[in-house]
Design a protein around this motif. Structure first.
Motif, PDB file in Angstrom:
ATOM      1  N   PRO A 298       0.825  -1.214   0.000  1.00  0.00           N
ATOM      2  CA  PRO A 298       0.000   0.000   0.000  1.00  0.00           C
ATOM      3  C   PRO A 298       0.857   1.261   0.000  1.00  0.00           C
ATOM      4  CG  PRO A 298      -0.818  -1.585   1.592  1.00  0.00           C
ATOM      5  CD  PRO A 298       0.505  -2.105   1.116  1.00  0.00           C
ATOM      6  N   ALA A 299       0.281   2.355  -0.510  1.00  0.00           N
ATOM      7  CA  ALA A 299       1.066   3.576  -0.674  1.00  0.00           C
ATOM      8  C   ALA A 299       0.247   4.825  -0.388  1.00  0.00           C
ATOM      9  CB  ALA A 299       1.624   3.651  -2.095  1.00  0.00           C
ATOM     10  N   ILE A 300       0.947   5.859   0.050  1.00  0.00           N
ATOM     11  CA  ILE A 300       0.415   7.212   0.035  1.00  0.00           C
ATOM     12  C   ILE A 300       1.368   8.047  -0.802  1.00  0.00           C
ATOM     13  CG2 ILE A 300       1.548   7.816   2.238  1.00  0.00           C
ATOM     14  CD1 ILE A 300      -0.813   9.804   2.683  1.00  0.00           C
ATOM     15  N   ILE A 301       0.808   8.854  -1.691  1.00  0.00           N
ATOM     16  CA  ILE A 301       1.585   9.695  -2.603  1.00  0.00           C
ATOM     17  C   ILE A 301       1.198  11.148  -2.339  1.00  0.00           C
ATOM     18  CG2 ILE A 301       2.231  10.088  -5.007  1.00  0.00           C
ATOM     19  CD1 ILE A 301       0.853   7.358  -5.635  1.00  0.00           C
ATOM     20  N   LEU A 302       2.191  12.010  -2.126  1.00  0.00           N
ATOM     21  CA  LEU A 302       1.936  13.418  -1.843  1.00  0.00           C
ATOM     22  C   LEU A 302       2.738  14.265  -2.824  1.00  0.00           C
ATOM     23  CD1 LEU A 302       2.651  11.853   1.213  1.00  0.00           C
ATOM     24  CD2 LEU A 302       1.099  13.715   1.817  1.00  0.00           C
ATOM     25  N   LEU A 303       2.081  15.234  -3.437  1.00  0.00           N
ATOM     26  CA  LEU A 303       2.723  16.044  -4.468  1.00  0.00           C
ATOM     27  C   LEU A 303       1.986  17.363  -4.654  1.00  0.00           C
ATOM     28  CD1 LEU A 303       1.546  14.978  -7.987  1.00  0.00           C
ATOM     29  CD2 LEU A 303       0.764  13.719  -5.965  1.00  0.00           C
ATOM     30  N   SER A 304       2.547  18.241  -5.487  1.00  0.00           N
ATOM     31  CA  SER A 304       1.908  19.513  -5.812  1.00  0.00           C
ATOM     32  C   SER A 304       1.472  19.522  -7.268  1.00  0.00           C
ATOM     33  CB  SER A 304       2.882  20.679  -5.569  1.00  0.00           C
ATOM     34  OG  SER A 304       3.145  20.835  -4.195  1.00  0.00           O
ATOM     35  N   ASP A 305       0.336  20.165  -7.508  1.00  0.00           N
ATOM     36  CA  ASP A 305      -0.229  20.226  -8.850  1.00  0.00           C
ATOM     37  C   ASP A 305       0.666  21.003  -9.810  1.00  0.00           C
ATOM     38  OD1 ASP A 305      -2.578  19.857 -10.685  1.00  0.00           O
ATOM     39  OD2 ASP A 305      -2.529  22.057 -10.636  1.00  0.00           O
ATOM     40  N   ASP A 306       1.414  21.980  -9.267  1.00  0.00           N
ATOM     41  CA  ASP A 306       2.236  22.835 -10.128  1.00  0.00           C
ATOM     42  C   ASP A 306       3.691  22.381 -10.194  1.00  0.00           C
ATOM     43  OD1 ASP A 306       2.997  23.495  -7.554  1.00  0.00           O
ATOM     44  OD2 ASP A 306       2.866  25.668  -7.837  1.00  0.00           O
ATOM     45  N   ASP A 307       3.948  21.121  -9.915  1.00  0.00           N
ATOM     46  CA  ASP A 307       5.309  20.580  -9.958  1.00  0.00           C
ATOM     47  C   ASP A 307       5.792  20.532 -11.409  1.00  0.00           C
ATOM     48  OD1 ASP A 307       7.686  19.120  -9.766  1.00  0.00           O
ATOM     49  OD2 ASP A 307       6.894  17.768  -8.235  1.00  0.00           O
ATOM     50  N   LYS A 308       6.804  21.331 -11.703  1.00  0.00           N
ATOM     51  CA  LYS A 308       7.387  21.344 -13.054  1.00  0.00           C
ATOM     52  C   LYS A 308       8.648  20.483 -13.116  1.00  0.00           C
ATOM     53  CE  LYS A 308       4.479  24.418 -14.749  1.00  0.00           C
ATOM     54  NZ  LYS A 308       3.669  24.700 -13.534  1.00  0.00           N
ATOM     55  N   GLY A 309       9.196  20.113 -11.951  1.00  0.00           N
ATOM     56  CA  GLY A 309      10.409  19.309 -11.928  1.00  0.00           C
ATOM     57  C   GLY A 309      10.137  17.857 -12.255  1.00  0.00           C
ATOM     58  N   VAL A 310       9.166  17.267 -11.553  1.00  0.00           N
ATOM     59  CA  VAL A 310       8.701  15.904 -11.831  1.00  0.00           C
ATOM     60  C   VAL A 310       7.200  16.013 -12.045  1.00  0.00           C
ATOM     61  CG1 VAL A 310       8.440  13.557 -10.962  1.00  0.00           C
ATOM     62  CG2 VAL A 310      10.531  14.842 -10.458  1.00  0.00           C
ATOM     63  N   VAL A 311       6.765  15.915 -13.257  1.00  0.00           N
ATOM     64  CA  VAL A 311       5.365  16.210 -13.572  1.00  0.00           C
ATOM     65  C   VAL A 311       4.429  15.236 -12.862  1.00  0.00           C
ATOM     66  CG1 VAL A 311       5.896  17.306 -15.771  1.00  0.00           C
ATOM     67  CG2 VAL A 311       5.503  14.843 -15.694  1.00  0.00           C
TER      68      VAL A 311
ATOM     69  N   SER B 181      -3.517   5.997  -1.451  1.00  0.00           N
ATOM     70  CA  SER B 181      -4.050   7.335  -1.236  1.00  0.00           C
ATOM     71  C   SER B 181      -3.142   8.323  -1.961  1.00  0.00           C
ATOM     72  CB  SER B 181      -4.083   7.685   0.259  1.00  0.00           C
ATOM     73  OG  SER B 181      -4.948   6.829   0.968  1.00  0.00           O
ATOM     74  N   MET B 182      -3.743   9.389  -2.466  1.00  0.00           N
ATOM     75  CA  MET B 182      -2.953  10.425  -3.126  1.00  0.00           C
ATOM     76  C   MET B 182      -3.469  11.786  -2.695  1.00  0.00           C
ATOM     77  SD  MET B 182      -1.863  10.804  -7.132  1.00  0.00           S
ATOM     78  CE  MET B 182      -3.541  10.765  -7.746  1.00  0.00           C
ATOM     79  N   VAL B 183      -2.538  12.660  -2.307  1.00  0.00           N
ATOM     80  CA  VAL B 183      -2.876  14.017  -1.902  1.00  0.00           C
ATOM     81  C   VAL B 183      -2.149  14.974  -2.829  1.00  0.00           C
ATOM     82  CG1 VAL B 183      -2.901  15.702  -0.036  1.00  0.00           C
ATOM     83  CG2 VAL B 183      -3.069  13.262   0.503  1.00  0.00           C
ATOM     84  N   ILE B 184      -2.908  15.819  -3.535  1.00  0.00           N
ATOM     85  CA  ILE B 184      -2.322  16.784  -4.462  1.00  0.00           C
ATOM     86  C   ILE B 184      -2.598  18.184  -3.934  1.00  0.00           C
ATOM     87  CG2 ILE B 184      -2.211  17.600  -6.840  1.00  0.00           C
ATOM     88  CD1 ILE B 184      -3.387  14.937  -7.740  1.00  0.00           C
ATOM     89  N   TYR B 185      -1.535  18.905  -3.594  1.00  0.00           N
ATOM     90  CA  TYR B 185      -1.672  20.272  -3.104  1.00  0.00           C
ATOM     91  C   TYR B 185      -1.688  21.220  -4.295  1.00  0.00           C
ATOM     92  CZ  TYR B 185      -0.513  17.889   1.197  1.00  0.00           C
ATOM     93  OH  TYR B 185      -0.537  17.012   2.250  1.00  0.00           O
ATOM     94  N   PRO B 186      -2.448  22.320  -4.202  1.00  0.00           N
ATOM     95  CA  PRO B 186      -2.594  23.200  -5.368  1.00  0.00           C
ATOM     96  C   PRO B 186      -1.325  23.921  -5.771  1.00  0.00           C
ATOM     97  CG  PRO B 186      -3.719  24.117  -3.451  1.00  0.00           C
ATOM     98  CD  PRO B 186      -3.314  22.722  -3.084  1.00  0.00           C
ATOM     99  N   SER B 187      -0.378  24.068  -4.862  1.00  0.00           N
ATOM    100  CA  SER B 187       0.873  24.760  -5.185  1.00  0.00           C
ATOM    101  C   SER B 187       1.981  24.217  -4.302  1.00  0.00           C
ATOM    102  CB  SER B 187       0.719  26.269  -4.983  1.00  0.00           C
ATOM    103  OG  SER B 187       0.430  26.566  -3.621  1.00  0.00           O
TER     104      SER B 187
END
Length: 265
Positions: free
Chosen positions: A199-212, A231-237
């Motif tokens: 199982p995994a949780i993935i956390l990232l930003s929507d505006d990530d230009k380094g790793v899309v 689970s995945m959490v995408i922050y707006p910035s």
């Protein structure tokens, strides 16, 4: 809280001899291992839950961000009674076997010393940021049961080696200038997920230009299709590479959401 880092007499992961620093004033016990460098921070015995996290910092497979993607996380995990290890893995320079061996050896070492370190052998997770996330997912999808982690924590991970979404620097450092199609497919970890992937949780930003974000989206979809809890959490910035940095706008929310996931897992 300020944590002491100190070099101890140590040997390779394969034939481990360590000296442990006893906890003082609530600080963790520290175990230092060389070849590769792995520092294990054990919470006070009275607070230990038996859970452990093995961390692989990012850095594009060309350097290691051991601060905000490594040692800065110690108080957070130890504060929850979780043993926490930072692996300063070997950089590949085109030899993809080197970091993989270090990462799998780290998981095996945690299991081999679970009894003396107060760790449950079936509750050892892997954590990775950026290229460290690629290494973490490589272990999660390629390793056998002796080195496969029990859960994954992934921050803005590199997942795919495919041209359209990969991080070029990470791919070049891992697979070389002109990787074969077979190598690209072998290390595009969204293609390697099975029902046995943890199982995994993935956390990232929507505006990530380094790793899309498509990297995380494809991995999440692969986990979902295989029936693996994810689970995945995408922050707006926030862009790329925020790790434990308090300057990240959603820092407190991220810590709380990760804690909730770990508590409910």
């Amino acid at each position: 809280m300020k944590f002491l880092r100190k070099m101890f007499t140590a040997m390779s992961l394969g034939a481990l001899a360590t000296v442990s620093l006893p906890a003082q004033n609530g600080a963790p016990r520290i175990i230092r291992i060389d070849n590769p460098k792995m520092t294990v921070f054990l919470p006070p015995t009275s607070a230990a839950t038996g859970r452990a996290v093995v961390d692989l910092p990012g850095g594009g497979y060309s350097h290691l961000a051991t601060g905000h993607e490594g040692f800065d996380w110690v108080p957070y995990f130890n504060g929850m009674g979780i043993a926490y290890a930072v692996v300063e893995y070997t950089l590949p320079a085109g030899n993809r076997e080197l970091p993989y061996k270090d990462a799998t050896d780290a998981i095996k070492t945690m299991r081999e010393h679970a009894s003396e370190w107060g760790i449950k052998t079936d509750d050892i997770g892997i954590m990775g940021s950026s290229a460290g996330g690629h290494l973490a997912t490589t272990v999660a999808t390629h390793a056998d049961t002796t080195a496969r982690p029990d859960f994954q924590i992934l921050f803005y991970p590199v997942i795919s080696m495919k041209d359209e979404i990969t991080h070029g620097g990470s791919r070049k450092s891992l697979l070389g200038e002109k990787p074969s199609e077979a190598d690209i497919l072998e290390y595009s970890n969204e293609l390697k997920v099975t029902a046995d992937t943890p199982p995994a949780i993935i956390l990232l930003s929507d505006d990530d230009k380094g790793v899309v974000p498509a990297n995380s989206l494809r991995y999440y979809e692969a986990l979902h299709q295989a029936g693996v809890p994810a689970s995945m959490v995408i922050y707006p910035s926030g862009g790329h590479g925020w790790g434990y940095k308090p300057s990240f706008k959603y820092h407190d929310a991220m810590l709380n959401q990760l804690k909730e996931w770990l508590t409910g897992f």
